[in-house]
Design a protein around this motif. Sequence first.
Motif, PDB file in Angstrom:
ATOM      1  N   LEU A  63       0.828  -1.209   0.000  1.00  0.00           N
ATOM      2  CA  LEU A  63       0.000   0.000   0.000  1.00  0.00           C
ATOM      3  C   LEU A  63       0.862   1.258   0.000  1.00  0.00           C
ATOM      4  CD1 LEU A  63      -2.591  -1.182   2.681  1.00  0.00           C
ATOM      5  CD2 LEU A  63      -3.205  -0.513   0.337  1.00  0.00           C
ATOM      6  N   TYR A  85      -8.730  -2.117   8.976  1.00  0.00           N
ATOM      7  CA  TYR A  85      -7.530  -2.443   9.742  1.00  0.00           C
ATOM      8  C   TYR A  85      -6.574  -1.253   9.606  1.00  0.00           C
ATOM      9  CZ  TYR A  85      -3.303  -4.701  11.321  1.00  0.00           C
ATOM     10  OH  TYR A  85      -2.156  -4.979  12.004  1.00  0.00           O
ATOM     11  N   VAL A 130     -11.492  -0.453   0.727  1.00  0.00           N
ATOM     12  CA  VAL A 130     -10.989  -1.684   1.342  1.00  0.00           C
ATOM     13  C   VAL A 130     -12.075  -2.750   1.210  1.00  0.00           C
ATOM     14  CG1 VAL A 130     -10.133  -2.732   3.481  1.00  0.00           C
ATOM     15  CG2 VAL A 130      -9.693  -0.298   3.023  1.00  0.00           C
ATOM     16  N   GLN A 159      -7.945  -8.661   2.055  1.00  0.00           N
ATOM     17  CA  GLN A 159      -8.862  -9.686   2.565  1.00  0.00           C
ATOM     18  C   GLN A 159      -9.718 -10.275   1.440  1.00  0.00           C
ATOM     19  OE1 GLN A 159     -11.014  -8.070   5.955  1.00  0.00           O
ATOM     20  NE2 GLN A 159      -9.121  -7.497   7.012  1.00  0.00           N
ATOM     21  N   LYS A 185      -4.473 -14.729   5.882  1.00  0.00           N
ATOM     22  CA  LYS A 185      -5.306 -14.288   4.749  1.00  0.00           C
ATOM     23  C   LYS A 185      -5.753 -15.501   3.934  1.00  0.00           C
ATOM     24  CE  LYS A 185      -3.999  -9.979   5.732  1.00  0.00           C
ATOM     25  NZ  LYS A 185      -4.755  -9.051   6.531  1.00  0.00           N
TER      26      LYS A 185
HETATM   27  C1  LIG Z   1      -3.691  -7.717   6.613  1.00  0.00           C
HETATM   28  C2  LIG Z   1      -4.122  -6.394   6.132  1.00  0.00           C
HETATM   29  C3  LIG Z   1      -3.208  -5.418   5.704  1.00  0.00           C
HETATM   30  C4  LIG Z   1      -1.725  -5.492   5.937  1.00  0.00           C
HETATM   31  O1  LIG Z   1      -1.069  -6.596   5.504  1.00  0.00           O
HETATM   32  P1  LIG Z   1       0.338  -7.033   6.138  1.00  0.00           P
HETATM   33  O2  LIG Z   1       0.814  -8.047   5.144  1.00  0.00           O
HETATM   34  O3  LIG Z   1       0.053  -7.616   7.482  1.00  0.00           O
HETATM   35  O4  LIG Z   1       1.214  -5.840   6.191  1.00  0.00           O
HETATM   36  C5  LIG Z   1      -3.694  -4.252   5.135  1.00  0.00           C
HETATM   37  N1  LIG Z   1      -5.011  -4.023   5.034  1.00  0.00           N
HETATM   38  C6  LIG Z   1      -5.934  -4.920   5.462  1.00  0.00           C
HETATM   39  C7  LIG Z   1      -7.375  -4.606   5.288  1.00  0.00           C
HETATM   40  C8  LIG Z   1      -5.521  -6.125   6.026  1.00  0.00           C
HETATM   41  O5  LIG Z   1      -6.438  -7.003   6.449  1.00  0.00           O
END
Ligand SMILES: *Cc1c(COP(=O)(O)O)cnc(C)c1O
Length: 363
Positions: A63, A85, A130, A159, A185
């Motif tokens: 991101l 999150y 998201v 997700q 995930k």
């Molecule tokens: C898991 C998650 C992330 C971050 O991913 P990481 O690999 O843990 O850095 C970002 N956004 C959402 C909505 C997530 O569920």
Amino acid sequence: MILFSDLAPTYFEIKDEIDFAINRALSSGWYIGGAEVSGFEKKWATYCDASRCVGIANGLDALTIALKALDIGSGDAVIAPSNTYIASWLAISNVGATVQPVEPNALTHNIDAAMIEKAITPATRAIMPVHLYGQPVDLDPILEVARRHNLLVIEDAAQAHGACYKGQRIGAHSDVVCWSFYPTKNLGAFGDAGAVTTNNIELADRIRCLANYGSNEKYINVEQGVNSRLDPLQAAVLSVKLNHLDTWTDRRRTLAQRYSEQLEDCRLTLPIVPEWADPVWHLYVVRSHERDRLQSCLQDLGIGTLIHYPIPPHMQKAYGNMGIAPDALPVANSLAQEVLSLPMGPHLTTEQQTGVIRAILDQ
Ligand SMILES: *Cc1c(COP(=O)(O)O)cnc(C)c1O
């Protein structure tokens, strides 16, 4: 004892294939980049119907680097949901931009275009929808608002592996789509891993460069980049697991359908699925005004549940300096009080699920 989710059975189901792939990666002599990484990138791009995939070390970096590659930084504002999150917000803060929180639709728990349009200011450069809980966001109206206001769209799809919006897999609807392969995930590595997918080839090249010290050619640095590459061992694991993703998603769908049918008459608010959405049930999230009591009753019966998420980002100490009044985002606040994620995953058995459903109906 019913765990909220159990990751080891995923390994044991396909142990021979995983062990073979890890041994191949170990024996190759390539421990950064190489064929395992490019092989997975091609496979994931194809799966997502995107022209490019770039492997990244984790979802937060995916991101952050995507925003940076789109030249979003200090002085800019990015619209993001109030109930995500915290990683979605952190990515925006990491590039020096400001988060503009927008409340989700209270029924879908996802951000919607009408609310987004009201929040746009002259500083707004981008929108970050998201796909929370594996439920695709209604993208077309958001892309239309973005077009009208000349904004970029960066999807957080951490997700939503395999989820479809109007029949097309999430992966290339917007400017860039960011993925996490964190172990829990739907497509999870055995450690941290992430990626971006996009149809914009120049953007993919810039993201690859930024994630590799700002370098395309050894010892030639064209930008101030970071070190955030997909690990070849994780890529080898992900390539194997991707072959099983649809099977595992089908099991999640069967479980979700059974929860929805059998819990229909109890007092919980169940997830709704718009007709254009094919969710992948990363989480099965119900709502209850007596959430804490329900969670502790289930806990006493040995049934593990989780809350996604107990404290919204604006209520975290990390964002205490944003000056957002505690009651300014009431939907996010009430979701944090009411949501409960029931046990879900490809290895939850029907008998286990029956136990969960009985326990809830007995309340
Ligand atoms: C898991 C998650 C992330 C971050 O991913 P990481 O690999 O843990 O850095 C970002 N956004 C959402 C909505 C997530 O569920």
